[in-house]
Enzyme design. Sequence first.
Site, PDB file in Angstrom:
ATOM      1  N   LYS A  73       7.500 -40.318-108.353  1.00 24.45           N
ATOM      2  CA  LYS A  73       8.139 -39.288-107.527  1.00 24.45           C
ATOM      3  C   LYS A  73       8.616 -40.026-106.289  1.00 24.45           C
ATOM      4  CE  LYS A  73       7.278 -34.884-105.101  1.00 24.45           C
ATOM      5  NZ  LYS A  73       7.884 -35.210-103.812  1.00 24.45           N
ATOM      6  N   TYR A  84       3.331 -41.209-106.254  1.00 20.48           N
ATOM      7  CA  TYR A  84       4.080 -40.352-105.326  1.00 20.48           C
ATOM      8  C   TYR A  84       4.405 -41.180-104.086  1.00 20.48           C
ATOM      9  CZ  TYR A  84       4.902 -36.236-102.275  1.00 20.48           C
ATOM     10  OH  TYR A  84       5.431 -35.310-101.403  1.00 20.48           O
ATOM     11  N   SER A 142      11.217 -29.054-102.878  1.00 23.98           N
ATOM     12  CA  SER A 142      10.866 -27.700-102.441  1.00 23.98           C
ATOM     13  C   SER A 142      12.010 -26.715-102.644  1.00 23.98           C
ATOM     14  CB  SER A 142      10.456 -27.720-100.966  1.00 23.98           C
ATOM     15  OG  SER A 142      11.537 -28.136-100.138  1.00 23.98           O
ATOM     16  N   ASP A 157      15.997 -33.719-101.589  1.00 27.35           N
ATOM     17  CA  ASP A 157      16.856 -32.745-102.262  1.00 27.35           C
ATOM     18  C   ASP A 157      18.327 -32.863-101.877  1.00 27.35           C
ATOM     19  OD1 ASP A 157      14.238 -32.090-102.737  1.00 27.35           O
ATOM     20  OD2 ASP A 157      14.473 -29.952-102.361  1.00 27.35           O
ATOM     21  N   SER A 183      10.231 -40.099-103.041  1.00 25.61           N
ATOM     22  CA  SER A 183      10.652 -39.261-101.906  1.00 25.61           C
ATOM     23  C   SER A 183      10.980 -40.138-100.704  1.00 25.61           C
ATOM     24  CB  SER A 183       9.558 -38.246-101.568  1.00 25.61           C
ATOM     25  OG  SER A 183       9.367 -37.356-102.635  1.00 25.61           O
TER      26      SER A 183
END
EC number: 4.1.3.3
Length: 308
Positions: A172, A142, A217, A200, A174
């Site tokens: 992941k 992550y 989210s 996102d 991010s």
Amino acid sequence: MTPRKKLEGLVAATVTPMTPDGRINLSVIHQYVDYLVSEQNVKNIFVNGTTGEGLSLSIQERKQLAEEWMCQGKGKLDHVIIHVGALSLLESQELARHAAAIGASGIAVIAPSFFKPTNKDELLGFLQKVASEAPTVPFYYYHIPAMTGVKIRVEELLDGIREQIPTFQGVKFSDTDLLDLAQCINKKEREQFVFLYGVDEQLLSALAIGANGAVGSTYNYLGRKTNLMLQAFAKPDLALARKYQFLTGEFLSFVIKLGFGVAQTKAVMTSISGIPMGPPRLPLVGASEEFIAKAKAKLESIVWPDGD
């Protein structure tokens, strides 16, 4: 849950429901699962991560949540990925063993963020010690440097990683560094590892360079719309895909200016789903009524291409 099915498409980073007095609220998770599947068409989840306030929860709470998601998701969800990262190696290992014992589809680990690894070998050493406690469970790194302060490039980390972590499955990702992501995908190719994007509002850009899907989210409440974007991208109908991405970005840009984080995500999710998600845990504080009203009005004002 379908074992070892390739993880791709949308993964909802779940919030942790809490009671008004701040205890975890396991009683609504069955509603939450049904909402994700039936209303948002999302069948993969990422539990106890940033959105789930994982590092603000006790080890026992994290175990209870993992167990409840696994129980309620049986036969309904395809993948339940449990985030087991912690500041303490021993706690992270304990959580990894627990996730394996309850049959999690995969585990994910964030980089320690107080005493930080300063190079690839230090980070890899930590990750390997955790992964080895769940030797049959797919392992995901992550990567979220904005929160951890650990800015070791994923491209560098992945070089030879299967030699150290045979269960390594993917990332992941991010971060907004699309060059790093692109180099990972270019070198490792999609067939070897899974790359799930975690910003996102930039998902379409990540899809264009080869991301397999996304963890985020907004897929809790905009999952159906984002799935339509994925379908448009796959056709390919890039003009339509851009419309969905721009509208998601319009909403996020609006709420970010108001102040948007985990607390506000819980409020939006409560408003849209009707499931009481409760307050965040201190030091986070709940969203204001003004924020909730403005965010709801903004979302309701958006005219989506599918007319819904």
